[in-house]
Design a protein around this motif. Structure first.
Motif, PDB file in Angstrom:
ATOM      1  N   UNK A  27       0.839  -1.197   0.000  1.00 16.59           N
ATOM      2  CA  UNK A  27       0.000   0.000   0.000  1.00 16.59           C
ATOM      3  C   UNK A  27       0.881   1.257   0.000  1.00 16.59           C
ATOM      4  N   UNK A  28       1.986   1.199   0.720  1.00 17.33           N
ATOM      5  CA  UNK A  28       2.913   2.332   0.743  1.00 17.33           C
ATOM      6  C   UNK A  28       3.439   2.629  -0.658  1.00 17.33           C
ATOM      7  N   UNK A  29       3.675   1.566  -1.423  1.00 20.97           N
ATOM      8  CA  UNK A  29       4.157   1.752  -2.798  1.00 20.97           C
ATOM      9  C   UNK A  29       3.075   2.420  -3.659  1.00 20.97           C
ATOM     10  N   UNK A  31       0.814   4.450  -2.568  1.00 20.77           N
ATOM     11  CA  UNK A  31       0.788   5.852  -2.134  1.00 20.77           C
ATOM     12  C   UNK A  31       1.923   6.619  -2.803  1.00 20.77           C
ATOM     13  N   UNK A  32       3.112   6.014  -2.797  1.00 19.93           N
ATOM     14  CA  UNK A  32       4.274   6.689  -3.384  1.00 19.93           C
ATOM     15  C   UNK A  32       4.059   6.975  -4.870  1.00 19.93           C
ATOM     16  N   UNK A  35       0.670   9.599  -5.099  1.00 16.73           N
ATOM     17  CA  UNK A  35       0.402  10.654  -4.112  1.00 16.73           C
ATOM     18  C   UNK A  35       0.340  12.037  -4.735  1.00 16.73           C
ATOM     19  N   UNK A  36       1.228  12.298  -5.723  1.00 12.74           N
ATOM     20  CA  UNK A  36       1.225  13.636  -6.336  1.00 12.74           C
ATOM     21  C   UNK A  36      -0.067  13.899  -7.096  1.00 12.74           C
ATOM     22  N   UNK A  37      -0.544  12.889  -7.794  1.00 14.29           N
ATOM     23  CA  UNK A  37      -1.789  13.027  -8.566  1.00 14.29           C
ATOM     24  C   UNK A  37      -2.980  13.261  -7.613  1.00 14.29           C
ATOM     25  N   UNK A  38      -2.995  12.496  -6.517  1.00 14.65           N
ATOM     26  CA  UNK A  38      -4.083  12.631  -5.546  1.00 14.65           C
ATOM     27  C   UNK A  38      -4.034  14.008  -4.875  1.00 14.65           C
ATOM     28  N   UNK A  56      -5.870  14.648   1.170  1.00 13.96           N
ATOM     29  CA  UNK A  56      -5.328  13.583   0.321  1.00 13.96           C
ATOM     30  C   UNK A  56      -4.912  12.402   1.206  1.00 13.96           C
ATOM     31  N   UNK A  57      -4.381  12.690   2.389  1.00  8.98           N
ATOM     32  CA  UNK A  57      -4.040  11.596   3.318  1.00  8.98           C
ATOM     33  C   UNK A  57      -5.298  10.885   3.807  1.00  8.98           C
ATOM     34  N   UNK A  60      -6.348   8.427   1.254  1.00  9.93           N
ATOM     35  CA  UNK A  60      -5.576   7.173   1.266  1.00  9.93           C
ATOM     36  C   UNK A  60      -6.050   6.250   2.381  1.00  9.93           C
TER      37      UNK A  60
ATOM     38  N   UNK B  54      -0.787  19.759 -14.758  1.00  9.74           N
ATOM     39  CA  UNK B  54      -1.053  19.439 -13.346  1.00  9.74           C
ATOM     40  C   UNK B  54       0.119  18.740 -12.664  1.00  9.74           C
ATOM     41  N   UNK B  57       1.964  20.349  -9.838  1.00 13.92           N
ATOM     42  CA  UNK B  57       1.393  20.433  -8.483  1.00 13.92           C
ATOM     43  C   UNK B  57       1.894  19.229  -7.689  1.00 13.92           C
ATOM     44  N   UNK B  58       3.016  19.401  -7.032  1.00 13.07           N
ATOM     45  CA  UNK B  58       3.626  18.278  -6.320  1.00 13.07           C
ATOM     46  C   UNK B  58       3.518  18.473  -4.813  1.00 13.07           C
ATOM     47  N   UNK B  59       3.428  17.349  -4.146  1.00 15.76           N
ATOM     48  CA  UNK B  59       3.325  17.393  -2.682  1.00 15.76           C
ATOM     49  C   UNK B  59       4.496  18.161  -2.071  1.00 15.76           C
ATOM     50  N   UNK B  63       8.296  11.833   0.756  1.00 15.32           N
ATOM     51  CA  UNK B  63       7.536  10.582   0.721  1.00 15.32           C
ATOM     52  C   UNK B  63       7.400  10.003   2.129  1.00 15.32           C
ATOM     53  N   UNK B  66       5.040  12.128   4.455  1.00 20.72           N
ATOM     54  CA  UNK B  66       3.646  12.010   4.019  1.00 20.72           C
ATOM     55  C   UNK B  66       3.084  10.638   4.411  1.00 20.72           C
ATOM     56  N   UNK B  67       3.892   9.611   4.173  1.00 15.96           N
ATOM     57  CA  UNK B  67       3.434   8.250   4.451  1.00 15.96           C
ATOM     58  C   UNK B  67       3.304   8.004   5.955  1.00 15.96           C
ATOM     59  N   UNK B  69       2.166   9.669   8.421  1.00 14.34           N
ATOM     60  CA  UNK B  69       0.867   9.972   9.043  1.00 14.34           C
ATOM     61  C   UNK B  69      -0.198   8.958   8.613  1.00 14.34           C
ATOM     62  N   UNK B  70      -0.156   8.571   7.348  1.00  9.59           N
ATOM     63  CA  UNK B  70      -1.101   7.558   6.860  1.00  9.59           C
ATOM     64  C   UNK B  70      -0.849   6.246   7.602  1.00  9.59           C
TER      65      UNK B  70
END
Lengths: 202, 160
Positions: A27-29, A31-32, A35-38, A56-57, A60, B54, B57-59, B63, B66-67, B69-70
């Motif tokens: 799942x982390x992969x 997200x990686x 993630x930018x698109x989301x 966005x988080x 996910x 688009x 528009x980068x986070x 990585x 961001x990950x 917290x998820x």
């Protein structure tokens, strides 16, 4: 949840399968990769970086909870994008930033404000550097109301049909058409103004 | 052009009209300068938006950050929903499950207490009551709850 494999070269479908079995690294992969698109979709709707990151988080986290519902009818990217759109719209409804029923809002919905105005001609590239054009489009999108911007984004960037947009936004197809028309006219006017101010520079 | 016609023209541009509608509209708008001007405007806006990239528009976060917290949210969910097989609920989990009923139960208890204290009980008359008690001693009791008054008569000498 298990952690035991290198998933960097696996296709999305295999990652979804592994994630369904509780493999958090799969799942982390995902997200990686997306993630930018989301984040970009959340940001384009909300025009607020902090909210876009948070929501966005949240998208996910919802995706993880609903992995069983992913049937593979569309790509994973499309599926997660739909989730983040819904998360953003729910957030806006909670924030009461969705259209009110005021006369002004209704006039805006139906386009009564400007439908008699003459068309505005916009030359999308004349005299503009690429980065400058990007900035101006972004600024113009930011000046639209949230419902108008959302309709425009769903139609132009997500390629959704009127019917699908109406379903997601919980309104009629007629409202979608009116909002889209108003958004385009407004955007044309905003971009024309920006062009004019550019032209007036020495 | 009416507003409805403008919306129809837009729908034509977006490919949302049926074939028959499309042909009818094309025939009508081909020689309409107002329709052509509006069409040009809508096409320009479409073309402008197509140039918006688009992917820029980068986070604004790494990585890992961001990950993290998820991941924390998912781990937290997993630990709160996991129930060890065959062991049933732990005492703390059992307590936590019952805690959600405490607030409504406390509310009901408070309501019952207030009603008990404020309403007259069904066995308590709202008029003065006179009755005989201690019949052997020939005493008569008069009680008025409203006045908070109790009188007791004794006959003397006691009647046989």
């Amino acid at each position: 949840m298990q952690k035991n494999r290198d998933f960097s070269s696996a296709p999305d479908e295999a990652l979804v399968q592994a994630a369904r079995q509780g493999q958090l690294e799969a799942f982390e992969e995902l997200v990686a990769r997306h993630r930018d698109k989301v984040y970009a979709r959340a940001l384009s709707i909300l025009h607020n970086e902090e909210d876009a990151v948070d929501l966005s988080q949240e998208a996910w986290i919802k995706a993880w909870q609903r992995l069983e519902q992913f049937q593979g009818d569309s790509s994973f990217a499309t599926w997660i994008t739909r989730i983040v759109i819904n998360v953003c719209l729910d957030h806006l409804r909670r924030q009461k930033r969705w259209p009110s029923e005021s006369i002004e809002a209704l006039e805006e919905e139906t386009g009564n404000r400007d439908w008699l105005l003459p068309p505005v001609t916009v030359n999308p590239t004349a005299g503009l550097e690429r980065a400058e054009l990007q900035a101006r489009i972004w600024q113009a999108l930011g000046q639209l109301s949230v419902p108008h911007r959302t309709v425009l984004i769903l139609h132009e960037f997500e390629g959704m049909e009127y019917r699908k947009i109406a379903e997601i936004m919980g309104c009629s197809i007629g409202t979608v058409m009116s909002r889209l028309f108003y958004a385009r006219r407004r955007l044309a006017a905003l971009l024309q103004d920006l062009k004019t101010s550019e032209d007036s520079k020495p | 052009m009416t507003h409805d016609e403008q919306l129809k023209l837009q729908a034509w541009l977006d490919g949302e009209l049926s074939e028959s509608e499309r042909q009818a509209c094309e025939a009508r708008w081909t020689h309409d300068p107002q329709a052509q001007a509006l069409l040009a405007q809508l096409r320009h806006v479409q073309a402008t938006l197509k140039q918006f990239d688009e992917s820029q528009l980068r986070l604004p976060e790494s990585r890992e950050f961001y990950w993290s917290r998820i991941a924390r949210a998912l781990e937290s969910q997993a630990s709160s929903t996991a129930v060890p097989a065959g062991t049933g609920l732990s005492p703390w989990a059992w307590l936590a499950q019952w805690k959600r009923w405490l607030a409504p139960a406390a509310l009901l208890a408070s309501l019952a207490a207030v009603l008990t204290l404020t309403l007259p009980s069904p066995g308590q008359p709202d008029y003065p009551e006179m009755h005989l008690s201690l019949a052997d001693s020939h005493a008569t009791t008069y009680r008025d709850d409203a006045q908070r008054l109790t009188l007791v008569w004794f006959t003397y000498p006691a009647e046989p």
